[in-house]
Design an enzyme around this catalytic site. Sequence first.
Site, mmCIF file in Angstrom:
data_model
loop_
_atom_site.group_PDB
_atom_site.id
_atom_site.type_symbol
_atom_site.label_atom_id
_atom_site.label_comp_id
_atom_site.label_asym_id
_atom_site.label_seq_id
_atom_site.Cartn_x
_atom_site.Cartn_y
_atom_site.Cartn_z
ATOM 1 N N ALA A 318 46.674 48.587 35.606
ATOM 2 C CA ALA A 318 45.587 47.900 35.243
ATOM 3 C C ALA A 318 44.458 48.165 36.401
ATOM 4 C CB ALA A 318 45.597 46.363 35.219
ATOM 5 N N GLU A 319 43.399 48.926 35.883
ATOM 6 C CA GLU A 319 42.180 48.986 37.010
ATOM 7 C C GLU A 319 40.885 48.224 36.307
ATOM 8 O OE1 GLU A 319 38.523 49.604 37.865
ATOM 9 O OE2 GLU A 319 38.872 51.744 37.161
ATOM 10 N N LEU A 320 40.654 47.247 37.049
ATOM 11 C CA LEU A 320 39.730 46.221 36.367
ATOM 12 C C LEU A 320 38.103 46.042 36.920
ATOM 13 C CD1 LEU A 320 42.333 43.495 35.953
ATOM 14 C CD2 LEU A 320 41.963 45.196 34.502
#
Length: 608
Positions: A318-320
């Site tokens: 996950a790159e948020l």
Amino acid sequence: MGVADVVQQWLDHAKPHLDELDTLDWKPMVTKWVMTSLGMVIMYFMVKNMAGDQPIIYAVPLPKMPHEEKILEEPGIKIPSTSAIQCYAPATGQFLGLINPSTPAAIDRAIDAAGRAQKEWCKTSFRERRAVLRSMLQYVLDHQEDIVRICCLDSGKTMVDAQLGEILVTTEKLQWTLDHGERALTPEKRPTNLLMGYKRNTVRYEPLGVVAALVSWNYPFHNFIGPVISAIFAGNGVLVKVSEQTAWSVGYFANIARGALKAHGHDTGLVQPVVCWPNVAGHLTANKGVKHITFIGSKEVCHAVAESTSKSLTPLVAELGGKDAAVVLDSAKNDLKRVGEILLRGTFQASGQNCIGIERIVVTPGIYDRVVEFVEPRVKALRLGQDKDVGAMISNRNFGRLESLVRDAVEKGARLLAGGRRYVHPDHPKGHYFEPTLLVDVTPDMRIAQEECFGPIMTVMKTNSGSTEDVLAVANAPDFGLGSSVFGKETDPVLGELVEGFRAGMVAVNDFAVYYAVQLPFGGVGGSGYGRFAGEEGLRGLCNVKAVCEDRMSWLGVRTGIPPPVQYPVPNQEKSWRFARGVVEVGYGIGLGRKVQGVFGILGNMRG
């Protein structure tokens, strides 16, 4: 043109310059150095070219434009009474077309098609995979302008922003994978120990099957093609679910990857683009046919994705996004022009719609005023428009929130020196533009210092002092931790301490976001997500990491056997325990004495 022709052309060009050195005593030294360097460069590329296959040139049709130019009265992706996605140009409001979104059944078919293709693709060699990527790289290089213009039309960015954020990083990822991908995925030998010295240990990186990526709209080409590059090189099939905001261009981008596969005789079903509404995306993330998911987007959406993947126990990266700080130390005082230009590019690249964009400029007191004096006239001079400095934003949905953040900051004492509100472009009144904004004297308690803007807003914050503690108190404040930058002299002890103290996944020293330009592992901590893509870690994360332990000397009959004292049924618990303790002492006892005692413990209790 052959190598000899290239060398002759260079000599013809260089001769007049070399002749100018006739009167200097150091001419022979310089000439020898230049010729040696040139020879080394030529030899490098000759060997490199001979070691790999030449790319295959292939063609891909460009997206179809409507017959008539139509400016939408109310630009938006949703149309009442239909499920179709309306595609339009954010910079002008021009209608581009309609896309029928994928249904759950269509997603199932895409997963099945990728799975069938992957069963054959996983048998290919690294050389065959490199051949596909090399042809893809050639296509990108040959069609840069087409790709850039399509990105600009679909996302609203400028040509320069697209060249840097779409082409440069994609060609780097392709070249890095060509040069280093095989090494990253080649089985690795691992060490053994005294007790297991007869074993040979290996870690293998094997394809997972079908993987998926759910990507954001801010870099429509790179965010699509990047996951494809890594997935197929690791031997997987791949689905890429793009944002409905940039659905128009995905067919062309998918065909760039598929065209390279087809040119080399492989099943194009290996790469599957997916466009769907958010309420259907859960069918993809919960599907047991998908063995790994990369998500690029907001924290709120990731909560739903993580909940969905938890049901099938699908691994998730996950790159948020982030609230990246760029720290400018007093020791950078003699380098402020260069630093200031980087701050401007890092803030306003892609209209600030950049997950690793500079969201906070944190300046120590000694040079705070000088930094503000440098950036203020330049921010005020920025022009809006795709052919100007700052392009359009993807939609106008974020404008109210951005204006609210600016108002909150001003009410709490910040100074608004430029911009701060939405902009009606005189030539494109239906386009989505927000004024380049400069806020100074921002403090950590303000919302704009805590929430990701994702817009063309430069915020400047002053630290209480130049100490490491005071700087980190500001730089590490928000619940984010993606990237960060620090500018100052390399001899400044605070600079090194900040690199250690940043709570972030990536740090650039005296630069901005260059970690991705060299394919270092990309990702963050805290509210910025978890896991990594890019680099060795990214490639290996798309694999089943399999540990294999084998007999080293099986041909001599050296294999594991269960000694009598510990065979079932255990003959004597006390003696068996002493025997086992002796084994531990031999393997791990500190000092020769304990190891010798261990030997006696083994021998004395061998009979059980």
